[in-house]
Design an enzyme around this catalytic site. Structure first.
Site, short mmCIF file in Angstrom:
data_model
loop_
_atom_site.label_atom_id
_atom_site.label_comp_id
_atom_site.label_asym_id
_atom_site.label_seq_id
_atom_site.Cartn_x
_atom_site.Cartn_y
_atom_site.Cartn_z
N GLN A 141 -1.89 -10.17 -8.51
CA GLN A 141 -1.17 -8.90 -8.38
C GLN A 141 0.03 -9.08 -7.45
O GLN A 141 -0.11 -9.60 -6.34
CB GLN A 141 -2.09 -7.81 -7.83
N TYR A 162 2.74 2.41 -2.82
CA TYR A 162 3.68 1.32 -2.59
C TYR A 162 4.99 1.57 -3.36
O TYR A 162 5.14 2.59 -4.02
CB TYR A 162 3.04 -0.02 -2.96
N ARG A 219 -0.79 -1.93 -12.67
CA ARG A 219 -1.69 -0.98 -11.99
C ARG A 219 -0.91 0.29 -11.71
O ARG A 219 0.08 0.29 -10.98
CB ARG A 219 -2.25 -1.56 -10.70
#
Length: 330
Positions: A101, A171, A219
């Site tokens: 990731q 984020y 994601r």
């Protein structure tokens, strides 16, 4: 019949069952973000026996200004590839597939960690951190797109089975997606199509560098669960666009809320999000969120809430959880 034991083929990626270990930060890397022996030992222990079909490695920063925390793993330069290849090999030898990731923290970091003022889509306070970031210019956005692209190239060079782009948990890419932090009046702000423009550019750039056969996961923080934030309706639009852009698997979680829903004790508490998204895409969808019992995982799959089940904290606490779960179903 066990739903969890069913294999799944996603393009070139063959998964032996439907169990996923989602990314969980370990803070075990070296100070410069390089792979440590502690990280190798950790993933060796978690992947032992190959009972987990897919392990998604903890989020790794694509450049210094996007570093989220101390001892976070790095994918920010070519020097890390050699040791990351060893990490991928550890997991592969145990029989699991490995995805890495990649992430940019945006305003979800501090000047103490990165040495400069954090950045974001707009100069508005981060709902979780409270700090006001520097508003990214168009040129700086292009630089971040390039950084994601180069990070994905390194992931492939290190021998991983795919790459996951992180747009959840508050984020940077989640900050662009959310109206709470994206107040831009240019092509990157306003309606949901503009707010995912940076995502689509990153997906295109990543696909160009990794090639057609290499799996791309994303994601998605599919709801902020906050007034004025992203909603599942936004995410259904985004999910369709991500599929069209070439994403192979969607990994669904929370937005600025993070990876938990306060007060929720239900196993698979993000199931309403995955169920809604599954209705508008044809690619596999991963569901995580408080799943601790194998029968809960079986039921969520049987009811069509998701295609893959992520079990995080239960596996974090008990490295034998997957073995016991799979053996109980045979």
């Amino acid at each position: 019949m066990s739903y969890l034991l069913e294999p799944l083929q996603v393009g070139t990626l063959r998964l032996s069952n439907r169990l996923v270990m989602p990314p969980m930060a370990t803070a075990k890397s070296e100070s410069d973000g390089e792979v440590s022996q502690a990280i190798l030992d950790y993933y060796m222990e978690k992947s032992e026996g190959g009972y987990i079909a897919l392990i998604i490695i903890e989020h790794s920063f694509i450049k210094q200004e996007g570093k989220a925390s101390e001892q976070q793993l790095s994918i920010s330069n070519d020097s890390v590839v050699k040791d990351l290849r060893e990490l991928a090999d550890v997991i592969h030898r145990n029989g699991s597939k490995a995805i890495m990731q990649i992430n940019h923290a945006g305003s979800a970091t501090t000047e103490e960690i990165i040495g400069t003022t954090p950045v974001g889509p707009s100069a508005v306070a981060n709902p979780r951190k409270g700090n006001v970031p520097h508003e990214l210019t168009d040129e700086e956005i292009e630089d971040i797109i390039d950084a994601f692209c180069n990070a994905a190239r390194r992931v492939k060079e290190a021998g991983f089975d795919g790459v996951e782009i992180h747009s959840a948990h508050g984020y940077l890419l989640n900050q662009f997606f959310s109206p709470l932090t994206n107040k831009r009046a240019d092509e990157y702000g306003g309606d949901v199509h503009n707010r995912i423009r940076i995502h689509l550019k990153i997906i295109k750039a990543v696909r160009t560098v990794v090639g057609e056969g290499f799996p791309i996961l994303l994601r998605l923080g599919a709801s902020d669960y906050m007034s004025g934030g992203t909603t599942i309706e936004d995410s259904k639009i985004a999910a369709r666009e991500f599929e069209k852009a070439g994403v192979n698997i969607l990994d669904i979680s929370g937005g600025f809320l993070g990876y938990t829903i306060p007060g929720s004790t239900e196993q698979g508490y993000f199931a309403p999000l995955t169920e809604a998204i599954k209705k508008v895409v044809s690619i596999p969808v991963i569901l995580t969120g408080g799943i601790t019992e194998v029968q809960a995982a079986e039921q969520l799959l049987a009811e069509g809430k998701a295609d893959l089940i992520g079990v995080g904290r239960a596996i974090f606490k008990d490295s034998k959880w997957a073995q016991k779960a799979m053996e109980s179903l045979r």
